[in-house]
Design an enzyme around this catalytic site. Sequence first.
Site, short mmCIF file in Angstrom:
data_model
loop_
_atom_site.label_atom_id
_atom_site.label_comp_id
_atom_site.label_asym_id
_atom_site.label_seq_id
_atom_site.Cartn_x
_atom_site.Cartn_y
_atom_site.Cartn_z
N HIS A 138 0.88 -1.18 0.00
CA HIS A 138 0.00 0.00 0.00
C HIS A 138 0.91 1.23 0.00
O HIS A 138 2.02 1.18 0.55
CB HIS A 138 -0.84 -0.05 1.29
CG HIS A 138 -1.87 1.02 1.43
ND1 HIS A 138 -1.56 2.30 1.78
CD2 HIS A 138 -3.22 0.98 1.29
CE1 HIS A 138 -2.68 3.02 1.86
NE2 HIS A 138 -3.70 2.24 1.56
N ASP A 215 3.51 -3.83 8.16
CA ASP A 215 2.28 -3.06 8.03
C ASP A 215 1.13 -4.02 8.35
O ASP A 215 0.80 -4.90 7.55
CB ASP A 215 2.20 -2.53 6.59
CG ASP A 215 0.86 -1.90 6.27
OD1 ASP A 215 -0.07 -1.97 7.10
OD2 ASP A 215 0.73 -1.34 5.16
N GLN A 218 -4.13 -4.49 7.48
CA GLN A 218 -5.16 -5.42 7.02
C GLN A 218 -5.22 -6.72 7.82
O GLN A 218 -6.27 -7.37 7.86
CB GLN A 218 -4.94 -5.77 5.53
CG GLN A 218 -5.18 -4.60 4.59
CD GLN A 218 -6.64 -4.13 4.57
OE1 GLN A 218 -7.55 -4.87 4.89
NE2 GLN A 218 -6.84 -2.88 4.19
N LYS A 241 -9.98 0.27 11.28
CA LYS A 241 -10.25 -0.99 10.56
C LYS A 241 -10.59 -2.12 11.53
O LYS A 241 -10.92 -3.22 11.11
CB LYS A 241 -9.04 -1.36 9.69
CG LYS A 241 -8.81 -0.37 8.54
CD LYS A 241 -7.80 -0.90 7.55
CE LYS A 241 -7.07 0.19 6.81
NZ LYS A 241 -7.70 0.59 5.56
N CYS A 381 -4.72 2.46 -3.58
CA CYS A 381 -3.46 3.01 -3.03
C CYS A 381 -2.31 2.03 -3.24
O CYS A 381 -1.47 1.85 -2.34
CB CYS A 381 -3.58 3.34 -1.55
SG CYS A 381 -4.78 4.61 -1.22
#
Length: 424
Positions: A138, A215, A218, A241, A381
């Site tokens: 991303h 990261d 998600q 999220k 993105c």
Amino acid sequence: MHTKPKNTDAALMEKQSFDVTSIKADFPIFAQEINGHRLVYLDSAASSQKPQAVIDAIDRFYSTDNANIHRGLHALAERATSAYEHSRTKVAKFLGGVNREEVIFTSGTTAGINLLSYSLGEQIIKAGDEILITEMEHHANLVPWVMLAKRKNAVLKRIPLTRDGRLDLTKVNGLLNSRTKIVALTHMSNVLGTINPRTEIAEAAHKKGAVVVVDGAQAAPHMPVNVKELDADFYAFSAHKVLGPTGVGILYGKRELLESLPPFMTGGEMIREVNFDNVTWNEVPHKFEAGTPHIAGAITFETAIDYLEQIGMENIRQHEIELTEYAIEKLLQIEGLEIQGPLDSSIRGSAISFTVPDIHPHDISTFLDSKGIAIRAGHHCAQPLMRALGKVATARASFYLYNDESDVDALVEALTEMKKYFRI
Ligand code: PMP
């Protein structure tokens, strides 16, 4: 309702307790219709919906506890400070039981990675050094490293993908060398759904002395995360999220690394002593939390985690595995529809990107919206990834704990109707 059958009484109770209808009832947003249809929300990879408990907690904070933290000596300031610090402890447990001092509140994943690209980047990257990322990142885990490489005259390298959207692990060792200082990769792709084998990559990176940044934007919402098992040096994710509010997130960092890093932002609260010619820093994590944070956000982040934990991250993962399998099977029955990323549910999450020949993803999204179905369309993105896939854009349906098979059916039915509408 959707957990895999296991033969224990506890498993049976878990199975009965995963009841999407009652989970959905906790989210007031589903009480409305969109364009005359029930809301089918398939855009949780962009941002999740919020349960009433989180909405109430935000209301409660501003109604009864509102004050700035750490500085005041009055009752409200103490109450707000203690709730804020309590939430830090909760996040530390959510990440598999790290030290609470290793959890920094940020404004989200993007802020956490930017913090590192300056603090860590300024400290360890010199001209000619290498930063290794992957082709599926991303922009939040890509642009900060591009800019760091430019600032320092360093080299940015990337792990390429296999045809089915996994990292090509055969290339990793060839890309790592003694100049590699940072390896930054996503735990789960927001486009392909791929769950990356970080442990193997972390091991290879650590052997070369590199720092591993993960990261988790998600992955953290959808599966149990244990940052120690991953051997991530840093792990970032966003509250919005994981059922929490926008504008807050966390950056986990191994204590010895956090202690050795310079601060990113400077100002109030992050100092120990200030003079006109010299400043000393507060201890971690406060060294990295300059200024007034999103106090209500950080506090209600805890409420969101409580909600998820009451259902169980393992149960949520299992529910999504089954829903993803069902969705992939149904979607592939639509002629011409192509899914990007692995099809094997054991190595992917519930974000499913797809294309339909001759219909632009924006048109897919607009058509679905007319049926009350919210998906995402565009480059997500991840422009370099789109280029690697040879696409300008994809449509993406992403599922969470409040989705069930009826949402997949609504999606598939609407896509079938869309093809007739566009005469394709
Ligand atoms: N990384 C990934 C994989 C993401 O999906 C996102 C959000 N779309 C981000 C980073 C950035 O998260 P935020 O906008 O909350 O900072």
